[in-house]
Design a protein around this motif. Sequence first.
Motif, PDB file in Angstrom:
ATOM      1  N   ARG A 263       0.843  -1.208   0.000  1.00  0.00           N
ATOM      2  CA  ARG A 263       0.000   0.000   0.000  1.00  0.00           C
ATOM      3  C   ARG A 263       0.872   1.251   0.000  1.00  0.00           C
ATOM      4  NH1 ARG A 263      -2.246   1.783   4.656  1.00  0.00           N
ATOM      5  NH2 ARG A 263      -0.098   1.575   5.398  1.00  0.00           N
ATOM      6  N   ASP A 264       1.926   1.251   0.811  1.00  0.00           N
ATOM      7  CA  ASP A 264       2.804   2.412   0.854  1.00  0.00           C
ATOM      8  C   ASP A 264       3.525   2.626  -0.478  1.00  0.00           C
ATOM      9  OD1 ASP A 264       2.052   2.906   3.429  1.00  0.00           O
ATOM     10  OD2 ASP A 264       3.887   2.158   4.358  1.00  0.00           O
ATOM     11  N   LEU A 265       3.889   1.535  -1.154  1.00  0.00           N
ATOM     12  CA  LEU A 265       4.515   1.680  -2.469  1.00  0.00           C
ATOM     13  C   LEU A 265       3.539   2.288  -3.474  1.00  0.00           C
ATOM     14  CD1 LEU A 265       6.688  -1.540  -2.993  1.00  0.00           C
ATOM     15  CD2 LEU A 265       7.253   0.600  -1.818  1.00  0.00           C
ATOM     16  N   GLU A 266       2.275   1.843  -3.424  1.00  0.00           N
ATOM     17  CA  GLU A 266       1.269   2.417  -4.315  1.00  0.00           C
ATOM     18  C   GLU A 266       1.074   3.900  -3.996  1.00  0.00           C
ATOM     19  OE1 GLU A 266       0.301   0.774  -6.738  1.00  0.00           O
ATOM     20  OE2 GLU A 266       0.289  -1.346  -6.216  1.00  0.00           O
ATOM     21  N   ASP A 267       1.043   4.234  -2.725  1.00  0.00           N
ATOM     22  CA  ASP A 267       0.875   5.620  -2.295  1.00  0.00           C
ATOM     23  C   ASP A 267       1.995   6.515  -2.803  1.00  0.00           C
ATOM     24  OD1 ASP A 267      -1.392   6.393  -1.018  1.00  0.00           O
ATOM     25  OD2 ASP A 267      -0.620   6.148   1.016  1.00  0.00           O
ATOM     26  N   PHE A 268       3.193   5.947  -2.908  1.00  0.00           N
ATOM     27  CA  PHE A 268       4.360   6.722  -3.317  1.00  0.00           C
ATOM     28  C   PHE A 268       4.288   7.123  -4.793  1.00  0.00           C
ATOM     29  CE2 PHE A 268       8.819   7.086  -4.767  1.00  0.00           C
ATOM     30  CZ  PHE A 268       9.227   8.110  -3.924  1.00  0.00           C
ATOM     31  N   THR A 269       3.383   6.536  -5.545  1.00  0.00           N
ATOM     32  CA  THR A 269       3.290   6.818  -6.973  1.00  0.00           C
ATOM     33  C   THR A 269       3.129   8.305  -7.261  1.00  0.00           C
ATOM     34  OG1 THR A 269       2.337   4.650  -7.417  1.00  0.00           O
ATOM     35  CG2 THR A 269       1.980   6.341  -9.075  1.00  0.00           C
ATOM     36  N   MET A 270       2.337   9.011  -6.470  1.00  0.00           N
ATOM     37  CA  MET A 270       2.126  10.439  -6.721  1.00  0.00           C
ATOM     38  C   MET A 270       3.421  11.221  -6.566  1.00  0.00           C
ATOM     39  SD  MET A 270      -0.925  10.610  -7.732  1.00  0.00           S
ATOM     40  CE  MET A 270      -1.077  12.388  -7.814  1.00  0.00           C
ATOM     41  N   HIS A 271       4.235  10.880  -5.570  1.00  0.00           N
ATOM     42  CA  HIS A 271       5.531  11.535  -5.408  1.00  0.00           C
ATOM     43  C   HIS A 271       6.430  11.218  -6.607  1.00  0.00           C
ATOM     44  CE1 HIS A 271       4.985  12.822  -1.197  1.00  0.00           C
ATOM     45  NE2 HIS A 271       4.270  11.713  -1.080  1.00  0.00           N
ATOM     46  N   HIS A 272       6.419   9.963  -6.997  1.00  0.00           N
ATOM     47  CA  HIS A 272       7.248   9.527  -8.113  1.00  0.00           C
ATOM     48  C   HIS A 272       6.831  10.234  -9.405  1.00  0.00           C
ATOM     49  CE1 HIS A 272       9.520   6.991 -10.802  1.00  0.00           C
ATOM     50  NE2 HIS A 272       8.423   6.539 -11.383  1.00  0.00           N
TER      51      HIS A 272
ATOM     52  N   THR B 243      -3.332   8.783 -15.524  1.00  0.00           N
ATOM     53  CA  THR B 243      -4.344   7.741 -15.335  1.00  0.00           C
ATOM     54  C   THR B 243      -3.783   6.589 -14.515  1.00  0.00           C
ATOM     55  OG1 THR B 243      -5.180   8.351 -17.522  1.00  0.00           O
ATOM     56  CG2 THR B 243      -6.055   6.338 -16.549  1.00  0.00           C
ATOM     57  N   TRP B 244      -2.574   6.225 -14.787  1.00  0.00           N
ATOM     58  CA  TRP B 244      -1.863   5.180 -14.030  1.00  0.00           C
ATOM     59  C   TRP B 244      -1.798   5.535 -12.547  1.00  0.00           C
ATOM     60  CZ3 TRP B 244       3.373   6.327 -12.386  1.00  0.00           C
ATOM     61  CH2 TRP B 244       4.092   5.232 -11.873  1.00  0.00           C
ATOM     62  N   ALA B 245      -1.421   6.766 -12.241  1.00  0.00           N
ATOM     63  CA  ALA B 245      -1.349   7.195 -10.843  1.00  0.00           C
ATOM     64  C   ALA B 245      -2.724   7.186 -10.190  1.00  0.00           C
ATOM     65  CB  ALA B 245      -0.728   8.588 -10.753  1.00  0.00           C
ATOM     66  N   PHE B 246      -3.750   7.576 -10.948  1.00  0.00           N
ATOM     67  CA  PHE B 246      -5.130   7.555 -10.459  1.00  0.00           C
ATOM     68  C   PHE B 246      -5.526   6.123 -10.072  1.00  0.00           C
ATOM     69  CE2 PHE B 246      -9.637   6.825 -11.610  1.00  0.00           C
ATOM     70  CZ  PHE B 246     -10.271   7.737 -10.773  1.00  0.00           C
ATOM     71  N   GLU B 247      -5.253   5.161 -10.934  1.00  0.00           N
ATOM     72  CA  GLU B 247      -5.613   3.771 -10.637  1.00  0.00           C
ATOM     73  C   GLU B 247      -4.834   3.237  -9.441  1.00  0.00           C
ATOM     74  OE1 GLU B 247      -7.499   1.701 -14.492  1.00  0.00           O
ATOM     75  OE2 GLU B 247      -5.301   1.564 -14.397  1.00  0.00           O
ATOM     76  N   LYS B 248      -3.572   3.597  -9.347  1.00  0.00           N
ATOM     77  CA  LYS B 248      -2.764   3.111  -8.230  1.00  0.00           C
ATOM     78  C   LYS B 248      -3.188   3.751  -6.906  1.00  0.00           C
ATOM     79  CE  LYS B 248       1.742   2.667  -9.125  1.00  0.00           C
ATOM     80  NZ  LYS B 248       2.086   1.280  -8.763  1.00  0.00           N
TER      81      LYS B 248
ATOM     82  N   SER C  42      22.032   3.793 -15.114  1.00  0.00           N
ATOM     83  CA  SER C  42      21.176   4.215 -14.008  1.00  0.00           C
ATOM     84  C   SER C  42      20.642   3.022 -13.223  1.00  0.00           C
ATOM     85  CB  SER C  42      20.018   5.042 -14.560  1.00  0.00           C
ATOM     86  OG  SER C  42      19.093   5.351 -13.545  1.00  0.00           O
ATOM     87  N   LEU C  43      20.180   1.992 -13.928  1.00  0.00           N
ATOM     88  CA  LEU C  43      19.638   0.813 -13.253  1.00  0.00           C
ATOM     89  C   LEU C  43      20.721   0.092 -12.461  1.00  0.00           C
ATOM     90  CD1 LEU C  43      17.377  -0.624 -16.095  1.00  0.00           C
ATOM     91  CD2 LEU C  43      16.598   0.512 -14.007  1.00  0.00           C
ATOM     92  N   ARG C  44      21.879  -0.065 -13.056  1.00  0.00           N
ATOM     93  CA  ARG C  44      22.974  -0.772 -12.385  1.00  0.00           C
ATOM     94  C   ARG C  44      23.422  -0.020 -11.133  1.00  0.00           C
ATOM     95  NH1 ARG C  44      27.816  -2.195 -16.205  1.00  0.00           N
ATOM     96  NH2 ARG C  44      27.905   0.081 -16.271  1.00  0.00           N
ATOM     97  N   ARG C  45      23.356   1.296 -11.183  1.00  0.00           N
ATOM     98  CA  ARG C  45      23.823   2.106 -10.069  1.00  0.00           C
ATOM     99  C   ARG C  45      22.820   2.173  -8.918  1.00  0.00           C
ATOM    100  NH1 ARG C  45      24.400   6.160 -12.862  1.00  0.00           N
ATOM    101  NH2 ARG C  45      22.512   7.333 -12.319  1.00  0.00           N
ATOM    102  N   SER C  46      21.509   2.223  -9.248  1.00  0.00           N
ATOM    103  CA  SER C  46      20.588   2.608  -8.170  1.00  0.00           C
ATOM    104  C   SER C  46      19.240   1.912  -8.167  1.00  0.00           C
ATOM    105  CB  SER C  46      20.343   4.119  -8.242  1.00  0.00           C
ATOM    106  OG  SER C  46      19.681   4.466  -9.454  1.00  0.00           O
ATOM    107  N   TRP C  47      19.039   0.809  -8.908  1.00  0.00           N
ATOM    108  CA  TRP C  47      17.682   0.284  -8.978  1.00  0.00           C
ATOM    109  C   TRP C  47      17.251  -0.452  -7.714  1.00  0.00           C
ATOM    110  CZ3 TRP C  47      15.169  -4.353  -8.428  1.00  0.00           C
ATOM    111  CH2 TRP C  47      13.788  -4.317  -8.736  1.00  0.00           C
ATOM    112  N   VAL C  48      16.080  -0.101  -7.229  1.00  0.00           N
ATOM    113  CA  VAL C  48      15.267  -0.892  -6.297  1.00  0.00           C
ATOM    114  C   VAL C  48      13.820  -0.637  -6.718  1.00  0.00           C
ATOM    115  CG1 VAL C  48      16.836  -0.883  -4.306  1.00  0.00           C
ATOM    116  CG2 VAL C  48      15.192   0.988  -4.593  1.00  0.00           C
ATOM    117  N   PRO C  49      12.868  -1.496  -6.334  1.00  0.00           N
ATOM    118  CA  PRO C  49      11.469  -1.201  -6.671  1.00  0.00           C
ATOM    119  C   PRO C  49      11.084   0.207  -6.221  1.00  0.00           C
ATOM    120  CG  PRO C  49      11.657  -3.429  -5.819  1.00  0.00           C
ATOM    121  CD  PRO C  49      13.002  -2.791  -5.633  1.00  0.00           C
ATOM    122  N   THR C  50      10.378   0.932  -7.055  1.00  0.00           N
ATOM    123  CA  THR C  50      10.054   2.334  -6.787  1.00  0.00           C
ATOM    124  C   THR C  50       9.322   2.488  -5.458  1.00  0.00           C
ATOM    125  OG1 THR C  50       9.913   2.792  -9.142  1.00  0.00           O
ATOM    126  CG2 THR C  50       8.870   4.373  -7.666  1.00  0.00           C
ATOM    127  N   GLY C  51       9.835   3.373  -4.616  1.00  0.00           N
ATOM    128  CA  GLY C  51       9.257   3.624  -3.305  1.00  0.00           C
ATOM    129  C   GLY C  51       9.906   2.845  -2.194  1.00  0.00           C
TER     130      GLY C  51
END
Length: 271
Positions: free
Chosen positions: A44-53, A74-79, A204-213
């Motif tokens: 839920r917190d990851l979904e909530d973070f979508t607006m910040h992202h 629309t994606w952010a609205f659904e999430k 960028s992915l190699r340096r810093s990727w984790v699931p968003t939020g």
Amino acid sequence: MTSDFDIREYTRTAAGSHEATLPLAAFAEHPLTEQTLQTLSYLRDLEDFTMHHMRDVLVTPSHKDARLTAFLATWAFEKFWIADAFDRIIAVHQDFTPATHRARSGVVRFAREAIDRVSPIVTAIRSNLIGEDIIAGHVTRGYIDELVSRVAYSQLAKNDPNEALAEVLTGFQALRDRHLQFFEGETVRRLEESVSARKLTRSSLRRSWVPTGTHEQPIQETRLMMKYVFSDAEGRAGVSTVDRGIDALPGLRGLGLLARATRHYGVRATA
């Protein structure tokens, strides 16, 4: 692919509140386990973070692409409404207090607010110096997040075989299939079209990727979520599936992103 995605149809049929269709009485009669609730709270917190992202994404050259902007809104609205549904399910379990809520002290909130004020400015300056190639990184991260969510939903339903939970997650996954379709098409197209986009995205992915939020959450809660979702045989198979999906993208073979992230958070395979 992108050409097959009807953005007008998607925006017209976006899913809003799920309040009327949630089987809340079933959850009251057959409650979820503590671990499931903690994982659901984390998701839920990851979904909530979508607006910040999305705010950070739209200060980049992404905002010049009307089609992408329409999708992201629309994606952010659904999430947002998926997060709201998770909140409603959690609220049925009145004895449960999400650990992430307990962990957020006043100092943490103050630090987060300070970062929130500065982050869009830094992102805007950096990304506009880079140019449109940065968009490939945004959509690639979105695509990977959707791959991860498929594994997380599947594992959550398997670890807690609750019929009401399976019903809800199946419905949400159907919504997210459209997210996956759009992100996949945009990712492949943008990576195929530009060598510099491939190089920038890979770096960028190699340096810093984790699931968003994830980086917004307490480390201990991230470890618990990762262990619950990814440590058994099916979870490790899901990790491999996600990393193979990334391997199939132009210029991104061999990164092993989710395997690396789970190791970073101390997840070890169980028998």
